[in-house]
Motif scaffolding. Structure first.
Motif, short mmCIF file in Angstrom:
data_model
loop_
_atom_site.label_atom_id
_atom_site.label_comp_id
_atom_site.label_asym_id
_atom_site.label_seq_id
_atom_site.Cartn_x
_atom_site.Cartn_y
_atom_site.Cartn_z
N CYS A 69 52.42 -2.60 -7.49
CA CYS A 69 51.99 -3.89 -6.94
C CYS A 69 50.91 -4.46 -7.85
O CYS A 69 49.89 -3.83 -8.09
N ASN A 70 51.14 -5.67 -8.39
CA ASN A 70 50.20 -6.24 -9.35
C ASN A 70 49.20 -7.19 -8.69
O ASN A 70 49.20 -7.39 -7.48
N SER A 71 48.35 -7.80 -9.51
CA SER A 71 47.29 -8.68 -9.02
C SER A 71 47.82 -9.95 -8.38
O SER A 71 47.09 -10.63 -7.66
N LYS A 72 49.07 -10.28 -8.61
CA LYS A 72 49.69 -11.46 -8.00
C LYS A 72 50.43 -11.09 -6.72
O LYS A 72 51.21 -11.88 -6.19
N SER A 73 50.19 -9.86 -6.22
CA SER A 73 50.85 -9.34 -5.01
C SER A 73 52.37 -9.37 -5.11
O SER A 73 53.07 -9.76 -4.20
#
Length: 122
Positions: A69-73
Motif C-alpha cells: 500500500c503506497n502513499s496514495k492509498s
C-alpha cells in the motif's frame, strides 16, 4: 542483620518467577514464507484503494502476488514477501520482509533494513 537477610531472601523469591516469565518472549519471532507474516491483507487488488500505514502494509492479490500500500492509498506491485525478519539481521534476498512489529524491510548491503520508500514515495 537477620531482618536484612530475610528481606534479601524474600526479594529473591519474588524476582525468580519474574525472571523465568520473561524468557518466553526474549527471542524475536521470525518465519520463512509469506503465509506466516501477520496482518497481510488477502483481499488486495492492484490499483485499488488501501489504507496506508507505516506498519503492516503488505497484501496479496487473488493470484498470491505481493502488493504494498503506497502513499496514495493504492495497492502497487512489490517484490515477493519472504517472511518475518529482524532489523539488521543478515540477508541475501531479493524479496521484502516484515519485522515482528510490522516495519517493511528490504535486504540492503547484506542486512535487513527498514524500507519506507513504497509507503511514502511509491
Amino acid at each position: 542483620m537477620k531482618l536484612m537477610a530475610a528481606a534479601a531472601i524474600a526479594g529473591g523469591l519474588v524476582a525468580a518467577p519474574m525472571i523465568g516469565a520473561g524468557t518466553a518472549s526474549a527471542i524475536p519471532n521470525v518465519c520463512d514464507g509469506a503465509g506466516c507474516v501477520p496482518y497481510v491483507s488477502t483481499e488486495a487488488q492492484l490499483g485499488e484503494f488501501c489504507k496506508q500505514n507505516t506498519r503492516y502494509n503488505y497484501g496479496f492479490d487473488g493470484s498470491g502476488n505481493t502488493l504494498a500500500c503506497n502513499s496514495k492509498s493504492t495497492w502497487i506491485s512489490s517484490p515477493p514477501l519472504v517472511g518475518v525478519r529482524t532489523l539488521r539481521s543478515a540477508c541475501d534476498s531479493t524479496g521484502v520482509a516484515q519485522s515482528p512489529d510490522g516495519v517493511p524491510l528490504v535486504c540492503k548491503d547484506g542486512a535487513w533494513s527498514a524500507d519506507y520508500w513504497t509507503m511514502f514515495y511509491g
